[in-house]
Design an enzyme around this catalytic site. Structure first.
Site, PDB file in Angstrom:
ATOM      1  N   TRP A 282       0.836  -1.209   0.000  1.00 45.39           N
ATOM      2  CA  TRP A 282       0.000   0.000   0.000  1.00 45.39           C
ATOM      3  C   TRP A 282       0.862   1.246   0.000  1.00 45.39           C
ATOM      4  O   TRP A 282       0.547   2.240  -0.668  1.00 45.39           O
ATOM      5  CB  TRP A 282      -0.977  -0.004   1.180  1.00 45.39           C
TER       6      TRP A 282
ATOM      7  N   ASP B  31      -1.509   6.766   6.525  1.00 41.59           N
ATOM      8  CA  ASP B  31      -2.550   5.883   5.997  1.00 41.59           C
ATOM      9  C   ASP B  31      -2.823   4.862   7.098  1.00 41.59           C
ATOM     10  O   ASP B  31      -2.037   3.946   7.317  1.00 41.59           O
ATOM     11  CB  ASP B  31      -2.056   5.196   4.720  1.00 41.59           C
TER      12      ASP B  31
ATOM     13  N   LYS C 263     -12.402  -1.483   6.825  1.00 43.16           N
ATOM     14  CA  LYS C 263     -11.639  -2.468   7.591  1.00 43.16           C
ATOM     15  C   LYS C 263     -12.037  -2.446   9.059  1.00 43.16           C
ATOM     16  O   LYS C 263     -12.413  -3.470   9.598  1.00 43.16           O
ATOM     17  CB  LYS C 263     -10.142  -2.228   7.404  1.00 43.16           C
TER      18      LYS C 263
HETATM   19  C1  PLP Z   1      -7.202  -1.437   2.033  1.00 42.22           C
HETATM   20  C2  PLP Z   1      -6.116  -0.444   2.117  1.00 42.22           C
HETATM   21  C3  PLP Z   1      -6.015   0.618   1.204  1.00 42.22           C
HETATM   22  C4  PLP Z   1      -6.958   0.775   0.027  1.00 42.22           C
HETATM   23  O1  PLP Z   1      -8.211   1.145   0.455  1.00 42.22           O
HETATM   24  P1  PLP Z   1      -9.404   1.439  -0.566  1.00 42.22           P
HETATM   25  O2  PLP Z   1     -10.421   2.017   0.350  1.00 42.22           O
HETATM   26  O3  PLP Z   1      -9.788   0.148  -1.184  1.00 42.22           O
HETATM   27  O4  PLP Z   1      -8.911   2.426  -1.568  1.00 42.22           O
HETATM   28  C5  PLP Z   1      -5.002   1.540   1.380  1.00 42.22           C
HETATM   29  N1  PLP Z   1      -4.129   1.422   2.391  1.00 42.22           N
HETATM   30  C6  PLP Z   1      -4.182   0.407   3.280  1.00 42.22           C
HETATM   31  C7  PLP Z   1      -3.191   0.345   4.379  1.00 42.22           C
HETATM   32  C8  PLP Z   1      -5.176  -0.546   3.167  1.00 42.22           C
HETATM   33  O5  PLP Z   1      -5.242  -1.554   4.047  1.00 42.22           O
END
Ligand code: PLP
Length: 372
Positions: A107, A181, A205
């Protein structure tokens, strides 16, 4: 039909992921008509008093939960964490400036690719040579003096690693903002918001259904974004969304409502300190089983292990395939690791029940006895 009679499997999916059962039951109960409103959350205007108060309450609960200082804005956006990979540099990386990114996995890599399309990027550290099995130490960081920001991925969903503490980036002196993030560990433990300039996370998540991205941004960065506002697409400007309290256009009303219920559930659990203790206990049980004999092998270095995504391997591809097959038959869903890295991954977010962790530990022990 009482929802408790419905059969639910143990859902180890990395995202969208398990939600708290009482939240699902409340959504089910109130889906046709919100109490006192007589209309569904799916039907009401986003300009109605009802929705305004749902949005305001969700924000208030987010603020209480994470003790967010008053000089930060809470934004409810769309486009997933992936759109934040672009919005962060588009709003915060000025001409001639450099943004520092710490590369801890898949990511982080995607965030870096998008930032490079916008401006200059310095990779302040990478653990690629170690297959991203760990988080870099402070001494490994080569930070840029006067960087526009430093970007980290607080929990690496695919590789199963997590920052155990925040890196020092000069944010304390107010110079360089830390951008995180936190998609896969938001609200899994207390957050020191004041040490960040911006935190973003997709809701699907640890916070609710897909379709909603939570952004916590300091007023100083909103002002920085305002300087670039005229050059950006309106929908991609933090300044626009802050100015309009996330109501510039139609927000994902259902997802905001559901996230609000999850925040209430978290507060009822005792808040972020309490949920951290539960998360630590759940993860410790799984890692103890992984470490017990050597039949299973944890892929993350022990000082970098994630409380949210527990990644492990078995001796061969064949036995891993068998583990997936038998665990699925036994009522465990989503244990197959991300296709980019293989192996197993047990995602045990806030809402994942401890009984499910206990059941997986028993299954792992039994599987080892039969196949070891
Ligand atoms: C799942 C995830 C993403 C992507 O998220 P989306 O909402 O599908 O764009 C980005 N960063 C991390 C750390 C993730 O776990």
């Amino acid at each position: 039909m009482p929802a408790t009679t419905v059969h639910r499997v143990y859902n180890f999916s990395a995202g969208p992921a398990v939600m708290p059962l009482p939240v699902l039951e409340e959504i089910q109960r109130d889906l046709v008509a919100l109490p006192g409103v007589g209309m569904s959350i799916l039907e009401i205007s986003h300009r109605s008093k009802t929705f305004e108060s749902i949005l305001a309450q969700a924000e208030a609960d987010v603020r209480t939960l994470a003790a967010i200082p008053s000089n930060y804005r809470v934004l409810f956006l769309q486009g997933g964490a992936s759109l934040q990979f672009s919005m962060v540099p588009m709003n915060l990386l000025g001409a001639g400036q450099t943004a520092d990114y710490i590369d801890t996995g898949s990511w982080a890599n995607k965030a870096i690719s998008e930032a490079k399309k916008v401006g200059r990027v310095n990779i302040a550290a990478t653990t690629k040579a170690d297959h991203y099995a760990r988080i870099p130490n402070q001494s490994e960081l080569t930070l840029t003096e006067g960087a526009a920001f430093v970007h980290i991925t607080s929990n690496n969903t695919i590789e199963g690693t997590q920052y155990q503490g925040l890196p020092e980036v000069g944010a304390d002196s107010g110079d360089v903002p830390l951008v995180s993030d936190s998609s896969s560990d938001m609200f899994s433990r207390p957050i020191d918001v004041a040490r960040h300039g911006l935190i973003y996370a997709g809701a699907q998540k640890n916070m609710g259904p897909a379709g909603l991205t939570l952004v916590i941004i300091g007023d100083d960065l909103v002002r920085r974004a305002a300087e670039k506002q005229s050059t950006l697409p309106t929908m991609l400007s933090y300044a626009v969304h802050a100015e309009n309290t996330s109501l510039y256009n139609t927000p994902p009303a259902f997802a905001v409502y559901a996230l609000g219920l999850v925040m209430k559930w978290l507060l009822a659990q005792g808040g972020l300190g309490a949920i951290r203790s539960i998360n630590e206990r759940k993860a410790a049980k799984l890692y103890a089983e992984i470490d017990r004999t050597g039949f299973y092998r944890g892929t993350a270095q022990s000082d970098s292990r994630s409380l949210m995504n527990v990644t492990f391997r078995l001796a061969t591809d064949e036995i891993e395939a068998l583990f997936v097959k038998e665990s699925t038959a036994a009522g465990f869903d989503g244990l197959k690791g991300h296709r980019a890295v293989g192996g197993m991954r047990a995602s045990i977010y806030n809402a994942f029940p401890e009984a499910g962790v206990d059941a997986l530990v028993s299954f792992m022990r039994n599987f080892e006895q039969r196949r070891g």
